[in-house]
Design a protein around this motif. Structure first.
Motif, short mmCIF file in Angstrom:
data_model
loop_
_atom_site.label_atom_id
_atom_site.label_comp_id
_atom_site.label_asym_id
_atom_site.label_seq_id
_atom_site.Cartn_x
_atom_site.Cartn_y
_atom_site.Cartn_z
N ALA A 143 0.82 -1.21 0.00
CA ALA A 143 0.00 0.00 0.00
C ALA A 143 0.86 1.26 0.00
O ALA A 143 0.56 2.22 -0.70
CB ALA A 143 -0.94 0.00 1.21
N SER A 144 1.95 1.25 0.77
CA SER A 144 2.80 2.44 0.80
C SER A 144 3.46 2.68 -0.54
O SER A 144 3.60 3.83 -0.97
CB SER A 144 3.85 2.34 1.91
N ARG A 145 3.86 1.62 -1.23
CA ARG A 145 4.44 1.78 -2.57
C ARG A 145 3.38 2.26 -3.57
O ARG A 145 3.68 3.03 -4.46
CB ARG A 145 5.06 0.48 -3.04
N PHE A 146 2.17 1.79 -3.40
CA PHE A 146 1.09 2.21 -4.29
C PHE A 146 0.78 3.70 -4.09
O PHE A 146 0.61 4.44 -5.06
CB PHE A 146 -0.16 1.37 -4.01
N VAL A 147 0.74 4.14 -2.82
CA VAL A 147 0.45 5.54 -2.52
C VAL A 147 1.56 6.46 -3.02
O VAL A 147 1.30 7.53 -3.56
CB VAL A 147 0.22 5.73 -1.00
N THR A 148 2.82 6.03 -2.85
CA THR A 148 3.94 6.87 -3.28
C THR A 148 4.27 6.68 -4.76
O THR A 148 5.22 7.25 -5.25
CB THR A 148 5.21 6.58 -2.44
N LYS A 149 3.47 5.85 -5.43
CA LYS A 149 3.62 5.60 -6.86
C LYS A 149 4.98 5.01 -7.22
O LYS A 149 5.52 5.25 -8.29
CB LYS A 149 3.35 6.87 -7.67
N ASN A 150 5.55 4.24 -6.28
CA ASN A 150 6.77 3.49 -6.59
C ASN A 150 6.39 2.31 -7.47
O ASN A 150 5.22 1.99 -7.63
CB ASN A 150 7.45 3.00 -5.32
N ASN A 151 7.37 1.63 -7.98
CA ASN A 151 7.14 0.51 -8.88
C ASN A 151 6.56 -0.68 -8.11
O ASN A 151 7.29 -1.49 -7.55
CB ASN A 151 8.44 0.12 -9.58
N VAL A 152 5.24 -0.78 -8.10
CA VAL A 152 4.54 -1.83 -7.36
C VAL A 152 4.84 -3.21 -7.95
O VAL A 152 5.10 -4.16 -7.22
CB VAL A 152 3.02 -1.56 -7.33
N ALA A 153 4.83 -3.31 -9.27
CA ALA A 153 5.07 -4.61 -9.91
C ALA A 153 6.46 -5.14 -9.57
O ALA A 153 6.63 -6.34 -9.30
CB ALA A 153 4.92 -4.49 -11.42
N GLN A 154 7.46 -4.27 -9.54
CA GLN A 154 8.82 -4.69 -9.20
C GLN A 154 8.87 -5.21 -7.76
O GLN A 154 9.50 -6.22 -7.48
CB GLN A 154 9.80 -3.53 -9.39
N PHE A 155 8.18 -4.53 -6.85
CA PHE A 155 8.12 -4.97 -5.45
C PHE A 155 7.49 -6.35 -5.34
O PHE A 155 8.00 -7.22 -4.65
CB PHE A 155 7.35 -3.95 -4.60
N VAL A 156 6.37 -6.55 -6.04
CA VAL A 156 5.67 -7.84 -5.98
C VAL A 156 6.55 -8.96 -6.54
O VAL A 156 6.60 -10.05 -5.98
CB VAL A 156 4.32 -7.76 -6.72
N MET A 157 7.26 -8.68 -7.61
CA MET A 157 8.08 -9.71 -8.26
C MET A 157 9.39 -9.99 -7.53
O MET A 157 10.02 -11.02 -7.77
CB MET A 157 8.38 -9.31 -9.70
N THR A 158 9.82 -9.11 -6.64
CA THR A 158 11.09 -9.34 -5.95
C THR A 158 10.88 -9.53 -4.45
O THR A 158 10.79 -10.66 -3.98
CB THR A 158 12.07 -8.17 -6.21
N GLU A 159 10.79 -8.45 -3.71
CA GLU A 159 10.73 -8.53 -2.25
C GLU A 159 9.52 -9.31 -1.76
O GLU A 159 9.63 -10.18 -0.89
CB GLU A 159 10.72 -7.13 -1.65
#
Length: 83
Positions: free
Chosen positions: A49-65
């Protein structure tokens, strides 16, 4: 020590939820595994949610961390993590 206190607090909370749901502990294997999956996925909600709110790369987060945390190290991933 803080991690142990948080762990026992989480365990107590889960015990209360089990009691309210009428599930005996130790839970039957399938219920326990589904509960553990829920815990693993629930841990990822706040960072996602924090990555989504800050518009960081959500897909990259899901695929890695996120993937590494929920699924652990998969066969063939050793080369990527050890490099």
């Amino acid at each position: 020590m803080k991690a142990y206190l948080l762990s026992i607090a989480a365990g107590l909370l889960v015990g209360v939820v089990y009691s309210l749901l009428g599930v005996r502990s130790p839970a039957p294997p399938m219920i326990a595994l589904v509960g553990l999956l829920g815990i693993l996925l629930g841990e990822q909600i706040v960072p996602l949610a924090s990555r989504f709110v800050t518009k960081n790369n959500v897909a990259q987060f899901v695929m890695t961390e996120c993937r590494d945390h929920v699924l652990g190290r998969l066969p063939g991933d050793a080369d990527k993590h050890d490099a």
